[in-house]
Scaffold this motif. Sequence first.
Motif, mmCIF file in Angstrom:
data_model
loop_
_atom_site.group_PDB
_atom_site.id
_atom_site.type_symbol
_atom_site.label_atom_id
_atom_site.label_comp_id
_atom_site.label_asym_id
_atom_site.label_seq_id
_atom_site.Cartn_x
_atom_site.Cartn_y
_atom_site.Cartn_z
ATOM 1 N N LEU A 1 36.777 32.961 37.501
ATOM 2 C CA LEU A 1 36.287 31.600 37.306
ATOM 3 C C LEU A 1 34.787 31.519 37.566
ATOM 4 C CD1 LEU A 1 36.867 28.542 36.885
ATOM 5 C CD2 LEU A 1 37.171 28.419 39.358
ATOM 6 N N ILE A 2 34.353 32.090 38.676
ATOM 7 C CA ILE A 2 32.931 32.057 39.014
ATOM 8 C C ILE A 2 32.123 32.842 37.988
ATOM 9 C CG2 ILE A 2 31.236 32.838 40.716
ATOM 10 C CD1 ILE A 2 33.421 32.127 42.848
ATOM 11 N N ARG A 3 32.637 33.993 37.563
ATOM 12 C CA ARG A 3 31.933 34.819 36.586
ATOM 13 C C ARG A 3 31.777 34.084 35.263
ATOM 14 N NH1 ARG A 3 32.931 38.938 32.869
ATOM 15 N NH2 ARG A 3 35.165 38.623 32.956
ATOM 16 N N LYS A 4 32.829 33.445 34.788
ATOM 17 C CA LYS A 4 32.779 32.748 33.509
ATOM 18 C C LYS A 4 31.983 31.452 33.607
ATOM 19 C CE LYS A 4 36.747 34.972 31.599
ATOM 20 N NZ LYS A 4 38.010 34.899 30.930
ATOM 21 N N ALA A 5 32.066 30.760 34.727
ATOM 22 C CA ALA A 5 31.258 29.547 34.896
ATOM 23 C C ALA A 5 29.779 29.893 34.927
ATOM 24 C CB ALA A 5 31.678 28.827 36.174
ATOM 25 N N THR A 6 29.445 31.007 35.556
ATOM 26 C CA THR A 6 28.053 31.449 35.584
ATOM 27 C C THR A 6 27.561 31.738 34.174
ATOM 28 O OG1 THR A 6 28.393 32.393 37.773
ATOM 29 C CG2 THR A 6 26.469 33.153 36.572
ATOM 30 N N GLN A 7 28.376 32.408 33.380
ATOM 31 C CA GLN A 7 27.996 32.683 31.985
ATOM 32 C C GLN A 7 27.849 31.395 31.197
ATOM 33 O OE1 GLN A 7 31.050 35.226 30.459
ATOM 34 N NE2 GLN A 7 30.217 37.089 31.381
ATOM 35 N N LEU A 8 28.701 30.434 31.458
ATOM 36 C CA LEU A 8 28.656 29.166 30.730
ATOM 37 C C LEU A 8 27.367 28.416 31.003
ATOM 38 C CD1 LEU A 8 30.216 27.053 29.005
ATOM 39 C CD2 LEU A 8 31.092 26.147 31.169
ATOM 40 N N PHE A 9 26.947 28.397 32.268
ATOM 41 C CA PHE A 9 25.784 27.597 32.645
ATOM 42 C C PHE A 9 24.453 28.340 32.527
ATOM 43 C CE2 PHE A 9 29.169 25.234 34.908
ATOM 44 C CZ PHE A 9 28.990 24.041 34.246
ATOM 45 N N THR A 10 24.498 29.669 32.419
ATOM 46 C CA THR A 10 23.240 30.415 32.354
ATOM 47 C C THR A 10 22.974 31.000 30.977
ATOM 48 O OG1 THR A 10 24.272 32.451 33.127
ATOM 49 C CG2 THR A 10 23.268 31.013 34.799
ATOM 50 N N GLY A 11 23.989 30.992 30.120
ATOM 51 C CA GLY A 11 23.582 31.472 28.889
ATOM 52 C C GLY A 11 24.336 31.963 27.804
#
Length: 40
Positions: free
Chosen positions: A30-40
């Motif tokens: 979840l954290i990995r995919k949310a990071t990808q969603l918000f950063t790029g």
Amino acid sequence: MPPRSSSPRALAVAVWLWVLLPFAYGSYELIRKATQLFTG
């Protein structure tokens, strides 16, 4: 009374691992995919 093959403590540890390992993996994803969603 026959002896038990596992102690209550060993059973408790096994049950907690059964719950916490998938939860930890899901939280990591979840954290990995949310990071990808918000950063790029």
